[in-house]
Design a protein around this motif. Structure first.
Motif, short mmCIF file in Angstrom:
data_model
loop_
_atom_site.label_atom_id
_atom_site.label_comp_id
_atom_site.label_asym_id
_atom_site.label_seq_id
_atom_site.Cartn_x
_atom_site.Cartn_y
_atom_site.Cartn_z
N UNK A 78 0.84 -1.20 0.00
CA UNK A 78 -0.11 -0.08 -0.01
C UNK A 78 0.76 1.10 0.14
N UNK A 79 1.95 1.15 0.55
CA UNK A 79 3.04 2.37 0.54
C UNK A 79 4.26 1.88 0.76
N UNK A 80 5.17 3.20 0.76
CA UNK A 80 6.53 2.61 0.89
C UNK A 80 7.15 2.69 2.06
N UNK A 81 8.17 2.43 2.58
CA UNK A 81 8.82 2.79 3.83
C UNK A 81 10.04 3.24 3.55
N UNK A 82 10.72 3.88 4.78
CA UNK A 82 12.09 4.52 4.49
C UNK A 82 12.87 3.58 5.33
N UNK A 83 13.88 3.09 4.64
CA UNK A 83 14.84 2.19 5.10
C UNK A 83 16.08 3.04 5.98
N UNK A 84 16.37 2.60 7.12
CA UNK A 84 16.98 3.47 8.09
C UNK A 84 18.08 2.73 9.04
N UNK A 85 19.35 2.74 8.98
CA UNK A 85 20.12 2.11 9.65
C UNK A 85 19.71 1.88 10.92
N UNK A 86 19.59 0.87 11.59
CA UNK A 86 19.02 0.39 12.73
C UNK A 86 19.72 1.19 13.96
N UNK A 93 8.16 2.01 12.21
CA UNK A 93 6.73 2.19 12.16
C UNK A 93 6.59 3.81 12.66
N UNK A 94 7.48 4.53 13.16
CA UNK A 94 7.58 5.97 13.36
C UNK A 94 7.45 6.65 12.14
N UNK A 95 6.65 7.63 12.01
CA UNK A 95 6.27 8.41 10.67
C UNK A 95 7.26 9.68 10.69
N UNK A 96 7.96 9.96 9.50
CA UNK A 96 8.98 11.08 9.38
C UNK A 96 8.33 11.79 8.07
N UNK A 97 8.64 13.05 8.04
CA UNK A 97 8.88 13.81 6.64
C UNK A 97 10.39 13.75 6.58
N UNK A 143 10.24 19.72 1.60
CA UNK A 143 9.85 18.80 2.72
C UNK A 143 8.78 17.91 2.02
N UNK A 144 8.98 16.57 2.21
CA UNK A 144 8.09 15.44 1.44
C UNK A 144 6.42 16.06 1.88
N UNK A 145 5.72 15.90 0.85
CA UNK A 145 4.24 16.54 1.19
C UNK A 145 3.63 15.58 2.32
N UNK A 146 3.83 14.32 2.22
CA UNK A 146 3.41 13.09 2.97
C UNK A 146 4.52 12.43 3.88
N UNK A 147 3.91 11.82 5.05
CA UNK A 147 4.89 11.25 5.94
C UNK A 147 5.24 9.58 5.52
N UNK A 148 6.14 9.13 5.89
CA UNK A 148 6.52 7.79 5.64
C UNK A 148 6.97 7.12 6.90
N UNK A 149 6.67 5.73 7.03
CA UNK A 149 7.11 5.12 8.09
C UNK A 149 8.54 4.53 7.95
#
Ligand code: SF4
Length: 730
Positions: free
Chosen positions: A629-637, A648-652, A660-666
Motif C-alpha cells: 500500500x505504501x513505501x517505507x524509509x529504510x534507515x540504519x538500525x 513504524x514511526x512516521x517522518x517527513x 519537505x515531503x508532502x506526506x509522511x513515511x514510516x
C-alpha cells in the motif's frame, strides 16, 4: 522450470504469494473473479503492460468478466510464469481511479478542474490548437514525451504533422548512460530485454541492481536458476537487497564510489594477468594505453573511497576471473545516479571485456529478432531546424533525444520555442528530476495533452486529458523483440473498456484525420494494419489471435557457437581506449572523481523498485496496492536508535534545498542499510487529486530530487545526488 528453480523463484519473489492471494481476495470484492467452472469460460492470449518487459500472458474470462492472468507457456520471456505484478494486472481493469471520459481544463492550469467532453470535441480542440502552433511557430514546436510500445501510433501522427522532438524519460532518466557506455565500448548497447545470459553465468556480479525487487521476469527466473546451479553471486550495494541475501560476497559500498571499485577490480585483473588475454588480443583495441591508465587505481587506493577492504577487492576480482568467460557483470537498468554514469557504465563494459564475456555463454549473448516489415507509410515531412534537446551537440554521445533538453528549450525558448507537449503514458512530474523546472516549462505551453489510463500528477497540469483503454482492452503495436530467440507477439482486447476510454491507435488515427493527415493512415482498422504487417512475415492476424506469440528458429547466440564477432566502433574492435571520447574532450579510459559530500548529518537519498509496483500506474491498481500500500524509509538500525525512530514511526523528509515531503513515511529500522544513506521505493506519495486511492500513501522521492547532475557525455540526469534529514511526525 525445474522444481528447484521454481522454489528459488518464489523465494526470490517473496511478494508473489501475497499478490496471488490478494488477486483472489480482492478480485472477489471487485466482482471480477468467477468460479473455475463458470459458464462461458474463454481464454485470450495477449501481453502484459504492468511494466515494459511485455511478457506474454493468457487471460481467462468467465461470463464476460476478467478472471485471471497467467503466463503463456509458449512465451520465451515469461516461460509460462508471470511475475507478481503481472498476475495482479487484473486490477488495472477495475482500477477505481481510472480516467473515464475526455476532459478539458475548466480553470487555471494545475487546479485539476475539468469539463467532461466528447471525443470529437476533445480531438477537435487539440487539432485546432496544433494548427495554430504550426502556423505561429512551426510543427517542431510540438514535442512528444512517450513511454512504451503504446506510443507508436501517436508518434506516427505527430511525425506526420511535422514534430521532431520525441523523447522518452527511459533514456536520460534511466537506461541511457548504460546504453551509451556499452555502445562506446562494444559498438552496441545491451538492449531491452537485456542480452544478459544470467541462466548460464557461473559468476554474476550485481552493482546496485536489485534483481528480485527490480522485477524483470526473465531475469529473475534466470537468477533463480543461476543461484540453484551454484553460481557465485557478488552484490555491490549500500543496501542488503534480496539479491544480496543470495550472495557469496556482499560489498556494502559507500554510495557514489562504485566506479572506484570497478577501476580497482580492473587493476587487479590486469596487474595479476587474470584477464582473458586471447580474447583481448583478438578483439581489443588500445590495451597498452588502457592498462597504463589503470595503474593508479589499486585496491589500496580504492579502500578509503569505497569502504571495501583491499583483500576483498582482490578476492572478488579473482573470483570473477576463475569463472570467466561465464562471468557476467550485469549492466543494471536505471544507471542515472551521479552524473558520471556513462563512464561508470563504460567501466562495467570494460570489466566484462577483460573477462571475455561479451558474446560468450554465461555473459552477453547475441540477440535475434523476427523480420516483420514495417507498414509502408508515406515519408514524414523533413525539418530543416533539427531537434532542440542537445543544441550544438552539447552532449555529443546522446544516442536518443533528451527529455531534459526539451524541457530546457520549453523554458528558454532556445534554440527555438516549444509550445505544445503531448505526454503519453509517462508521469513526467515523477519521472523527471526537479519538479519546479517541469512546472515552469508547462507554464510556457499553449497546449498540454496527456494520454493515460489514470490521472497522475502530469494530468493535473494538462489542458486536455484523454482516457486510454488499458492494455487488457486494446490492440497495440506488435511486439517484435530482440531476444535470445526471435518471436512476434500480439496484444489484443480481453474485455471491453468500462467507460468512454479508447485505444491509443484509435486516438492517434482520429487526431490525424482531424489534422487532414488521412494519407498517413491508409488502414481503417487496427486489425487491417496488424494483418498487413504479419502477412509480410508469412504470418496472419488469425494465427496470432489464437497463439498470442509465434517463435522463429533459434539461431546461434554465442561466439563459440558460430556467431561472427563484430563491433560497430570506429576501430571495429572492443574499444578499451576510446579515441572518439578523447577527441570529444573526455577521458578515453574512465577515471574517478570523488562524489560531492552532503550537508553534515544528512543522508544520501537512494530509491529503487519493488516487485509489485512499477511507474505511477500500478499504485492505484487495487490488487497491487493491497499487496503493497505504501513505501517505507529504510534507515540504519543503530542510527534509528540514536535518533529515537523505531520502525513504524512516521517522518517527513527535508532535502538540502529545504523541500519537505508532502506526506509522511514510516521508518523501517534495519541493519540492512549503511548508516550514511536512506532508501525508499520509487513511485509513492502521490499528490494528484485525480488519484484518491493512491494520494498521500507514503513519500515521493521524486519531490525531493530537486538536484541532478547532468552527464557531460550523453546528457543523462544523475539523480542520486540529493540528501535528506528526517523530521518526526507528531
Ligand atoms: S515482468 Fe511482470 S509486470 Fe513486467 S511484463 Fe512481465 S509479468 Fe508483466
Amino acid at each position: 522450470m525445474t522444481d528447484l528453480s521454481r522454489r528459488r523463484f518464489l523465494q526470490v519473489t517473496a511478494a508473489g504469494a501475497g499478490v496471488a492471494a490478494a488477486a483472489g481476495g480482492l478480485g472477489a470484492a471487485l466482482g471480477a473473479v468467477r468460479p473455475a467452472r463458470a459458464r462461458g469460460l474463454r481464454t485470450v492470449p495477449t501481453f502484459c503492460d504492468s511494466c515494459f518487459w511485455k511478457c506474454n500472458a493468457i487471460a481467462s474470462v468467465a461470463d464476460g468478466a476478467l478472471w485471471k492472468l497467467e503466463g503463456n507457456p509458449e512465451d520465451p520471456l515469461s516461460r509460462g510464469r508471470l511475475c507478481p505484478r503481472g498476475t495482479g494486472g487484473v486490477g488495472a481493469h477495475a482500477d477505481p481511479d481510472r480516467l473515464r471520459a475526455p476532459l478539458l481544463r475548466a480553470n487555471v492550469r494545475g487546479e485539476a478542474r475539468w469539463t467532461a467532453v466528447t471525443w470529437d470535441e476533445a480531438l477537435g480542440h487539440i487539432a485546432d490548437k496544433l494548427q495554430t502552433i504550426k502556423a505561429r511557430y512551426g510543427p517542431e514546436a510540438v514535442a512528444l514525451f512517450s513511454h512504451g510500445l503504446g506510443g507508436t501510433f501517436l508518434k506516427h501522427t505527430l511525425k506526420a504533422y511535422g514534430a521532431v522532438n520525441v523523447a522518452a524519460p527511459s533514456f536520460a532518466q534511466c537506461r541511457g548512460p548504460r546504453d551509451v557506455g556499452f555502445e562506446l565500448t562494444f559498438g552496441e548497447g545491451v538492449g531491452s530485454p537485456e542480452r544478459t545470459d544470467i541462466a548460464n553465468a557461473r559468476c554474476l556480479v550485481l552493482i546496485g541492481s536489485h534483481l528480485g525487487e527490480n522485477m524483470h521476469n526473465t531475469q529473475v527466473q534466470e537468477f533463480a536458476e543461476a543461484v540453484g546451479a551454484g553460481a557465485s553471486i557478488i552484490v555491490v550495494d549500500p543496501r542488503f537487497s534480496i539479491a544480496a541475501s543470495k550472495a557469496k560476497h556482499y560489498l556494502p559500498v559507500r554510495p557514489g564510489t562504485d566506479l572506484a571499485l570497478v577501476l580497482a577490480w580492473m587493476n587487479v585483473l590486469v596487474t595479476e594477468g587474470l584477464y582473458d588475454r586471447e580474447y583481448i588480443a583478438q578483439h581489443g583495441f588500445g590495451f597498452d594505453a588502457f592498462a597504463a591508465e589503470l595503474a593508479p587505481w589499486t585496491p589500496e587506493w580504492a579502500f578509503p573511497e569505497t569502504g571495501i577492504e583491499p583483500e576483498v577487492i582482490r578476492e572478488t576480482a579473482r573470483e570473477m576471473a576463475r569463472h570467466r568467460p561465464a562471468t557476467l557483470v550485469h549492466p543494471g537498468r536505471r544507471a542515472s545516479w551521479y552524473g558520471d554514469d556513462a563512464q561508470r557504465s563504460r567501466a562495467i563494459a570494460l570489466l566484462n571485456a577483460l573477462l571475455g564475456s561479451w558474446g560468450r555463454k554465461g555473459g552477453f549473448y547475441q540477440p535475434a529478432s523476427m523480420t516483420v516489415p514495417a507498414y509502408p507509410y508515406p515519408p514524414y515531412p523533413v525539418s530543416t531546424r533539427g531537434k532542440v534537446d542537445s543544441p550544438g551537440k552539447k552532449y555529443p554521445f546522446a544516442s536518443e533525444p533528451l527529455t531534459t533538453g526539451i524541457r530546457d528549450a520549453t523554458i528558454t525558448g532556445k534554440p527555438y520555442p516549444i509550445k505544445g507537449w503531448f505526454v503519453y503514458a509517462t508521469n513526467l512530474i515523477q519521472a523527471m528530476p526537479n519538479q519546479a523546472e517541469t512546472i515552469a516549462a508547462i507554464q510556457n505551453l499553449d497546449l498540454l495533452v496527456v494520454v493515460d489510463v489514470i490521472g497522475s500528477e502530469i494530468a493535473g497540469w494538462a489542458d486536455v486529458v484523454l482516457p486510454e483503454a488499458t492494455y487488457l482492452e486494446r490492440y497495440d503495436e506488435l511486439n517484435v523483440e530482440l531476444f535470445r530467440e526471435p518471436f512476434v507477439a500480439l496484444r489484443q482486447p480481453v474485455v471491453e473498456p468500462p467507460d468512454d476510454q479508447q485505444p491509443n491507435w484509435w486516438i492517434a488515427r482520429k487526431l490525424a484525420v482531424k489534422l487532414g493527415l488521412e494519407r498517413y493512415y491508409p488502414w481503417k482498422t487496427i486489425e487491417e494494419y496488424l494483418d498487413h504487417r504479419l502477412r509480410g512475415a508469412g504470418l496472419s492476424l488469425d494465427e496470432l489471435k489464437q497463439k498470442g506469440v509465434v517463435r522463429g528458429p533459434r539461431p546461434p547466440i554465442y561466439f563459440e557457437d558460430g556467431v561472427t564477432p563484430s563491433f560497430a566502433t570506429p576501430s571495429r574492435k572492443i574499444e578499451l581506449y576510446s579515441v572518439q571520447l578523447k577527441d570529444a574532450g573526455f577521458d578515453p579510459v574512465p577515471s574517478y572523481t570523488r562524489p560531492e559530500p552532503g550537508p553534515p548529518g544528512a543522508f544520501r537519498l537512494l530509491f529503487g523498485r519493488a516487485p509489485v509496483h512499477s511507474f505511477s500506474r500500478t499504485q492505484t491498481n487495487p490488487v497491487l496496492s493491497q499487496a503493497m500500500a505504501e513505501n517505507e524509509l529504510w534507515l540504519n538500525a543503530a542510527v534509528a536508535t540514536r535518533m529515537g525512530l523505531p520502525s513504524g514511526k512516521r517522518v517527513r523528509l527535508r532535502n538540502q534545498d529545504g523541500v519537505v515531503s508532502e506526506f509522511s513515511i514510516a521508518v523501517r529500522a534495519t541493519e540492512a542499510i549503511r548508516p550514511d544513506c536512506v532508501y525508499l521505493v520509487h513511485g509513492f506519495g502521490h499528490s494528484s487529486k485525480m488519484l484518491p486511492s493512491a494520494r498521500g500513501r507514503g513519500a515521493s522521492d521524486a519531490q525531493l530530487v530537486t538536484r541532478y547532475k547532468t552527464d557531460p557525455v550523453m546528457g543523462g540526469s544523475g539523480m542520486n545526488v540529493n540528501f535528506v534529514t528526517l523530521e518526526q511526525e507528531g
